[in-house]
Design a protein around this motif. Structure first.
Motif, PDB file in Angstrom:
ATOM      1  N   ARG A 132       1.021  -8.366   6.047  1.00 44.29           N
ATOM      2  CA  ARG A 132       0.968  -9.685   5.400  1.00 44.29           C
ATOM      3  C   ARG A 132       1.709  -9.649   4.052  1.00 44.29           C
ATOM      4  O   ARG A 132       2.483 -10.552   3.727  1.00 44.29           O
ATOM      5  CB  ARG A 132      -0.476 -10.142   5.191  1.00 44.29           C
ATOM      6  N   ALA A 133       1.467  -8.592   3.282  1.00 49.05           N
ATOM      7  CA  ALA A 133       2.136  -8.457   1.981  1.00 49.05           C
ATOM      8  C   ALA A 133       3.645  -8.342   2.162  1.00 49.05           C
ATOM      9  O   ALA A 133       4.419  -8.947   1.408  1.00 49.05           O
ATOM     10  CB  ALA A 133       1.593  -7.238   1.221  1.00 49.05           C
ATOM     11  N   ASP A 150       0.854  -1.191   0.000  1.00 47.84           N
ATOM     12  CA  ASP A 150       0.000   0.000   0.000  1.00 47.84           C
ATOM     13  C   ASP A 150       0.893   1.247   0.000  1.00 47.84           C
ATOM     14  O   ASP A 150       1.623   1.498   0.958  1.00 47.84           O
ATOM     15  CB  ASP A 150      -0.880  -0.020   1.251  1.00 47.84           C
ATOM     16  N   GLU A 158      -2.863  -4.387   8.529  1.00 50.53           N
ATOM     17  CA  GLU A 158      -2.735  -5.847   8.573  1.00 50.53           C
ATOM     18  C   GLU A 158      -2.445  -6.403   7.176  1.00 50.53           C
ATOM     19  O   GLU A 158      -1.589  -7.283   7.022  1.00 50.53           O
ATOM     20  CB  GLU A 158      -4.005  -6.467   9.155  1.00 50.53           C
ATOM     21  N   ASP A 159      -3.128  -5.891   6.164  1.00 46.68           N
ATOM     22  CA  ASP A 159      -2.867  -6.310   4.780  1.00 46.68           C
ATOM     23  C   ASP A 159      -1.439  -5.956   4.381  1.00 46.68           C
ATOM     24  O   ASP A 159      -0.751  -6.748   3.729  1.00 46.68           O
ATOM     25  CB  ASP A 159      -3.850  -5.649   3.808  1.00 46.68           C
ATOM     26  N   TYR A 160      -1.003  -4.768   4.771  1.00 50.53           N
ATOM     27  CA  TYR A 160       0.359  -4.312   4.457  1.00 50.53           C
ATOM     28  C   TYR A 160       1.394  -5.250   5.082  1.00 50.53           C
ATOM     29  O   TYR A 160       2.342  -5.667   4.410  1.00 50.53           O
ATOM     30  CB  TYR A 160       0.558  -2.883   4.976  1.00 50.53           C
TER      31      TYR A 160
END
Length: 105
Positions: A92-93, A9, A88-90
């Motif tokens: 994980r990525a 992101d 959280e997405d960041y």
């Protein structure tokens, strides 16, 4: 066929905004921190912090509230639910990017 690399992101990825997001993610859900305390914690100038908070706010990742405490204006900052999910997405990525296929651990 190899797995495509995840995208990070760009709103969070800038170093200063990542530091802000990490600091806010360390708070309990719906907890807020005052602008001066966040500024002190991150050792950022007011203008620099304001600029990065504005970008995070425009993305819906932080909420900034102006209030009064004992007739003194106070600015409160918190990470929104959308901001927590984005962080959280960041992370994980980022973990997926750091995994090296075939490397021994």
């Amino acid at each position: 066929m190899s797995e495509e690399l995840p995208q990070l992101d760009p709103v969070i990825h800038a170093q200063a905004r990542l530091r802000v997001t990490v600091a806010l993610a360390g708070l309990h859900t719906d907890d807020q921190i005052t602008f001066p305390r966040l500024q002190q914690l991150l050792d950022m100038t007011p203008g620099n912090l304001s600029t990065h908070l504005r970008k995070l706010e425009d993305a819906g990742y932080v909420e900034i509230t102006k209030a009064y405490e004992h007739r003194t204006p106070v600015t409160l900052v918190r990470l929104t639910a959308r901001g927590r999910v984005a962080f959280e997405d960041y992370t994980r990525a980022l973990h997926r990017l750091l995994e090296v296929p075939g490397a021994e651990r």
